[in-house]
Design a protein around this motif. Structure first.
Motif, mmCIF file in Angstrom:
data_model
loop_
_atom_site.group_PDB
_atom_site.id
_atom_site.type_symbol
_atom_site.label_atom_id
_atom_site.label_comp_id
_atom_site.label_asym_id
_atom_site.label_seq_id
_atom_site.Cartn_x
_atom_site.Cartn_y
_atom_site.Cartn_z
ATOM 1 N N CYS A 1 0.870 -1.167 0.000
ATOM 2 C CA CYS A 1 0.000 0.000 0.000
ATOM 3 C C CYS A 1 0.914 1.225 0.000
ATOM 4 C CB CYS A 1 -0.889 0.004 1.235
ATOM 5 S SG CYS A 1 -1.976 1.442 1.313
ATOM 6 N N VAL A 2 0.688 2.138 -0.958
ATOM 7 C CA VAL A 2 1.544 3.312 -1.101
ATOM 8 C C VAL A 2 0.732 4.566 -0.788
ATOM 9 C CG1 VAL A 2 2.968 4.644 -2.701
ATOM 10 C CG2 VAL A 2 2.927 2.152 -2.863
ATOM 11 N N LEU A 3 1.245 5.384 0.139
ATOM 12 C CA LEU A 3 0.621 6.657 0.484
ATOM 13 C C LEU A 3 1.479 7.781 -0.074
ATOM 14 C CD1 LEU A 3 -0.268 6.104 4.250
ATOM 15 C CD2 LEU A 3 -1.674 5.652 2.253
ATOM 16 N N SER A 4 0.828 8.770 -0.726
ATOM 17 C CA SER A 4 1.540 9.921 -1.277
ATOM 18 C C SER A 4 0.559 11.080 -1.370
ATOM 19 C CB SER A 4 2.134 9.574 -2.649
ATOM 20 O OG SER A 4 1.100 9.207 -3.553
ATOM 21 N N PHE A 5 1.007 12.196 -1.919
ATOM 22 C CA PHE A 5 0.157 13.366 -2.106
ATOM 23 C C PHE A 5 0.287 13.843 -3.544
ATOM 24 C CE2 PHE A 5 1.129 13.278 2.379
ATOM 25 C CZ PHE A 5 -0.100 13.534 2.951
ATOM 26 N N ASP A 6 -0.808 14.380 -4.092
ATOM 27 C CA ASP A 6 -0.726 14.937 -5.441
ATOM 28 C C ASP A 6 -0.283 16.400 -5.351
ATOM 29 O OD1 ASP A 6 -3.003 16.415 -4.745
ATOM 30 O OD2 ASP A 6 -4.353 15.285 -6.029
ATOM 31 N N GLU A 7 -0.184 17.067 -6.512
ATOM 32 C CA GLU A 7 0.304 18.445 -6.565
ATOM 33 C C GLU A 7 -0.609 19.416 -5.833
ATOM 34 O OE1 GLU A 7 0.032 16.442 -9.319
ATOM 35 O OE2 GLU A 7 2.158 15.961 -9.335
ATOM 36 N N GLU A 8 -1.879 19.034 -5.628
ATOM 37 C CA GLU A 8 -2.828 19.901 -4.931
ATOM 38 C C GLU A 8 -2.887 19.616 -3.435
ATOM 39 O OE1 GLU A 8 -6.647 20.015 -6.959
ATOM 40 O OE2 GLU A 8 -5.633 19.373 -8.786
ATOM 41 N N GLY A 9 -2.088 18.648 -2.975
ATOM 42 C CA GLY A 9 -2.044 18.331 -1.551
ATOM 43 C C GLY A 9 -3.019 17.278 -1.098
ATOM 44 N N TYR A 10 -3.710 16.632 -2.043
ATOM 45 C CA TYR A 10 -4.658 15.587 -1.666
ATOM 46 C C TYR A 10 -3.934 14.272 -1.416
ATOM 47 C CZ TYR A 10 -8.527 18.600 -3.016
ATOM 48 O OH TYR A 10 -9.415 19.633 -3.104
ATOM 49 N N LEU A 11 -4.396 13.531 -0.404
ATOM 50 C CA LEU A 11 -3.829 12.235 -0.079
ATOM 51 C C LEU A 11 -4.183 11.230 -1.172
ATOM 52 C CD1 LEU A 11 -2.501 10.215 1.920
ATOM 53 C CD2 LEU A 11 -4.777 9.940 2.952
ATOM 54 N N LEU A 12 -3.173 10.478 -1.615
ATOM 55 C CA LEU A 12 -3.375 9.412 -2.591
ATOM 56 C C LEU A 12 -3.070 8.076 -1.919
ATOM 57 C CD1 LEU A 12 -1.462 10.961 -5.630
ATOM 58 C CD2 LEU A 12 -3.907 11.123 -5.135
ATOM 59 N N ILE A 13 -3.922 7.111 -2.137
ATOM 60 C CA ILE A 13 -3.671 5.747 -1.675
ATOM 61 C C ILE A 13 -3.576 4.892 -2.924
ATOM 62 C CG2 ILE A 13 -4.531 3.791 -0.344
ATOM 63 C CD1 ILE A 13 -5.988 5.806 1.443
ATOM 64 N N ASN A 14 -2.396 4.331 -3.148
ATOM 65 C CA ASN A 14 -2.117 3.566 -4.370
ATOM 66 C C ASN A 14 -2.463 4.394 -5.608
ATOM 67 O OD1 ASN A 14 -1.184 1.410 -2.861
ATOM 68 N ND2 ASN A 14 -3.170 0.410 -2.817
ATOM 69 N N SER A 15 -2.072 5.663 -5.591
ATOM 70 C CA SER A 15 -2.230 6.630 -6.690
ATOM 71 C C SER A 15 -3.673 7.065 -6.934
ATOM 72 C CB SER A 15 -1.627 6.079 -7.987
ATOM 73 O OG SER A 15 -0.252 5.818 -7.806
ATOM 74 N N VAL A 16 -4.603 6.716 -6.048
ATOM 75 C CA VAL A 16 -6.005 7.115 -6.174
ATOM 76 C C VAL A 16 -6.322 8.109 -5.070
ATOM 77 C CG1 VAL A 16 -8.406 6.320 -6.119
ATOM 78 C CG2 VAL A 16 -6.631 4.888 -7.165
#
Length: 145
Positions: free
Chosen positions: A66-81
């Motif tokens: 499971c990968v957690l990250s953020f997009d350019e707008e600051g929204y949390l992404l879980i597995n790129s979603v």
């Protein structure tokens, strides 16, 4: 308030004992910092001031990632979603196209809106027969609530 700068570790020492985990950045007891004690972690903000994390990866007991990250707008992404937190609101409108994978259970009924704005209640009998009936809203059969 001046910002502290993380000391450069030269000849540093790391110790583990009944006190927890400690570090001496310059190898002397004058700079001793206990980082982990039995009651928790004791980090300072400057310990992480230059750390950049593009993503965090977690592995489950079964080996799935499971990968957690953020997009350019600051929204949390879980597995790129983009993550949308669940709502506990009694009444709400959810916009956008949704795709559901697997079974979806609806309790309390289903209302569909026709292209001209008429509401229809959809039900299913115990024999599997699907039925749509015009729904009266505030005395008329068109318009949404």
């Amino acid at each position: 308030m001046s910002q502290q700068v993380r000391p450069t570790i030269e000849n540093g020492k790391l110790g583990v004992g009944n006190f927890g985990v400690a570090v001496m950045p310059d190898g002397t007891s004058t700079t001793l910092r206990v980082l982990i004690k039995p009651n928790g972690f004791h980090f300072e903000s400057y310990d992480f001031d230059d750390v950049l994390l593009e993503k965090l990866s977690f592995e489950s007991a079964s080996g799935s990632e499971c990968v957690l990250s953020f997009d350019e707008e600051g929204y949390l992404l879980i597995n790129s979603v983009r993550y949308t937190p669940p709502s506990k609101n009694d009444d709400e409108t959810i916009k956008g196209n949704k795709t559901f994978d697997g079974n979806t259970s609806l309790k309390g009924g289903l209302t569909l809106l026709s292209p001209n704005g008429t509401n229809f209640n959809v039900s299913v009998s115990d024999d599997g027969e699907i039925k749509a009936e015009r729904r009266e809203v505030d005395g008329n059969s068109s318009g949404s609530e």
